[in-house]
Design a protein around this motif. Structure first.
Motif, short mmCIF file in Angstrom:
data_model
loop_
_atom_site.label_atom_id
_atom_site.label_comp_id
_atom_site.label_asym_id
_atom_site.label_seq_id
_atom_site.Cartn_x
_atom_site.Cartn_y
_atom_site.Cartn_z
N LEU A 1 0.69 -0.91 -0.22
CA LEU A 1 0.14 0.21 -0.12
C LEU A 1 1.02 1.33 -0.17
N LEU A 2 1.78 0.88 0.80
CA LEU A 2 2.91 2.86 0.74
C LEU A 2 3.95 2.06 -0.33
N ALA A 3 3.57 1.27 -1.42
CA ALA A 3 4.78 1.11 -2.24
C ALA A 3 3.17 1.82 -2.98
N ASN A 4 2.55 2.04 -3.39
CA ASN A 4 1.01 2.23 -4.45
C ASN A 4 0.70 3.78 -4.09
N VAL A 5 0.47 4.40 -2.40
CA VAL A 5 0.64 5.46 -1.93
C VAL A 5 1.44 6.58 -2.24
N TYR A 6 2.81 6.57 -2.05
CA TYR A 6 3.81 7.44 -1.80
C TYR A 6 4.46 7.69 -3.17
N PRO A 7 5.08 9.00 -3.68
CA PRO A 7 6.22 9.16 -4.39
C PRO A 7 6.85 8.15 -4.56
N VAL A 8 7.64 7.64 -5.77
CA VAL A 8 9.16 6.13 -5.59
C VAL A 8 9.61 7.00 -6.44
N VAL A 9 9.85 8.17 -6.79
CA VAL A 9 11.05 9.05 -6.57
C VAL A 9 10.43 10.53 -7.03
N THR A 10 11.23 11.57 -6.95
CA THR A 10 11.20 12.89 -7.21
C THR A 10 12.79 13.39 -8.11
N LEU A 11 11.33 14.05 -8.63
CA LEU A 11 12.99 14.95 -9.72
C LEU A 11 13.06 16.10 -10.07
N GLU A 12 13.96 16.51 -9.92
CA GLU A 12 14.80 17.94 -9.76
C GLU A 12 15.88 18.82 -11.10
N ALA A 13 14.80 19.58 -11.66
CA ALA A 13 15.33 19.67 -12.66
C ALA A 13 14.94 21.14 -13.22
N ALA A 14 16.03 22.13 -13.39
CA ALA A 14 15.86 24.05 -14.65
C ALA A 14 14.81 24.31 -13.01
N GLY A 15 15.10 23.85 -12.18
CA GLY A 15 13.67 24.24 -11.21
C GLY A 15 12.20 23.95 -10.87
N ALA A 16 12.16 23.18 -11.53
CA ALA A 16 10.88 22.20 -11.88
C ALA A 16 10.74 20.55 -10.61
N ARG A 17 9.78 20.06 -9.87
CA ARG A 17 10.24 19.65 -9.10
C ARG A 17 8.83 18.92 -9.71
N SER A 18 8.94 17.37 -9.72
CA SER A 18 7.88 16.28 -10.35
C SER A 18 7.70 15.09 -9.79
N ALA A 19 6.98 14.55 -9.10
CA ALA A 19 6.81 13.38 -8.78
C ALA A 19 5.58 12.00 -9.24
N ALA A 20 6.23 10.67 -8.84
CA ALA A 20 5.06 9.64 -9.76
C ALA A 20 5.17 8.66 -8.34
N THR A 21 4.00 8.02 -8.18
CA THR A 21 3.72 6.96 -7.92
C THR A 21 3.42 6.14 -8.94
N LEU A 22 3.39 4.61 -8.52
CA LEU A 22 3.67 3.71 -9.75
C LEU A 22 2.60 3.60 -10.33
N TRP A 23 1.25 3.95 -10.38
CA TRP A 23 -0.24 4.57 -10.97
C TRP A 23 0.39 5.39 -12.40
N GLN A 24 0.84 6.59 -11.33
CA GLN A 24 0.83 8.26 -12.34
C GLN A 24 2.47 7.55 -13.13
N THR A 25 3.31 6.38 -13.37
CA THR A 25 4.63 6.10 -13.30
C THR A 25 3.67 5.05 -15.23
N VAL A 26 2.64 4.68 -14.62
CA VAL A 26 2.16 3.96 -15.96
C VAL A 26 1.21 4.85 -16.31
N VAL A 27 0.43 5.86 -16.55
CA VAL A 27 -0.79 6.60 -16.97
C VAL A 27 0.50 7.90 -18.06
N ALA A 28 1.84 7.56 -17.18
CA ALA A 28 2.71 8.65 -18.22
C ALA A 28 3.41 7.50 -19.13
#
Length: 208
Positions: free
Chosen positions: A62-89
């Motif tokens: 449940l924790l693996a699916n609710v919380y972000p797997v990784v968070t990326l910071e590049a050029a001042g932008a910050r993005s995070a993705a969970t497992l399901w958001q990875t599938v959608v992307a």
């Protein structure tokens, strides 16, 4: 010829195929007298430990699916993705086959394996007979080869190594939960013994 003990069980060694009668009472372990391999572990404490591992695995999933797997910071932008958001992307980028593979091996099959075993073990632990027990035992055998969370995690680690030079990578709670889930599922699989569950199922049916 002596009469076999009614409390003993005819069991075959998994290594040398020796047939022997194992008396199961109290807490302990039975080893093969010919090759010394472990044949059975038995006892209420072992069943409690297996149930505890399974419940912890469900929490990690449940924790693996609710919380972000990784968070990326590049050029001042910050993005995070969970497992399901990875599938959608992946699906939005036109990689439908990869998205389906990630969802199948990282979300669907682990949830089926953990859910089916939790549905079976919890009622048996309290002396109740779970409905559809034979079908769920077959489902457990079918889902195990397709539950490849470790392969999915390896792909994430390879991707992180490549992204380090492009952005700042922060490990999320979801990735740590995936690590814990792999260890817990491996420990649960090493303790899984269909014979114990079938014996418990028969005992619960006899007393129901």
């Amino acid at each position: 010829m002596s009469r076999p003990d009614a409390d003993s069980k005819l069991t075959a060694c998994h290594d040398c195929d020796l047939l022997m009668r194992v008396r199961l009472e109290g807490e302990g372990r039975a080893c093969c007298p010919r090759c010394g391999a472990l044949v059975r572990r038995y006892g209420a404490q072992r069943q409690d430990a297996e149930l505890a591992l399974l419940l912890t695995g469900v929490i990690a999933f449940l924790l693996a699916n609710v919380y972000p797997v990784v968070t990326l910071e590049a050029a001042g932008a910050r993005s995070a993705a969970t497992l399901w958001q990875t599938v959608v992307a992946l699906e939005r980028q036109g990689m439908l086959s990869v998205a389906m593979l990630v969802m199948f091996t990282g979300i669907v099959m682990p949830s089926l394996e953990l859910g089916s075993m939790l549905y079976v073990r919890l009622p048996l632990a309290f002396g109740h007979v779970p409905r559809g027990f034979p079908w769920l035992m077959r489902l457990k055998i079918l889902t195990r080869p397709w539950c490849m969370v470790e392969v999915f995690l390896l792909g994430i680690l390879v991707s992180l190594v490549k992204l380090v030079s492009l952005a700042t990578v922060h490990v999320g709670v979801g990735l740590l939960a995936l690590f814990a889930l792999i260890m817990l599922m491996a420990a649960t699989a090493s303790r899984f013994n269909p014979e114990d569950l079938w014996e418990r199922y028969q005992q619960c049916r006899a007393t129901a």
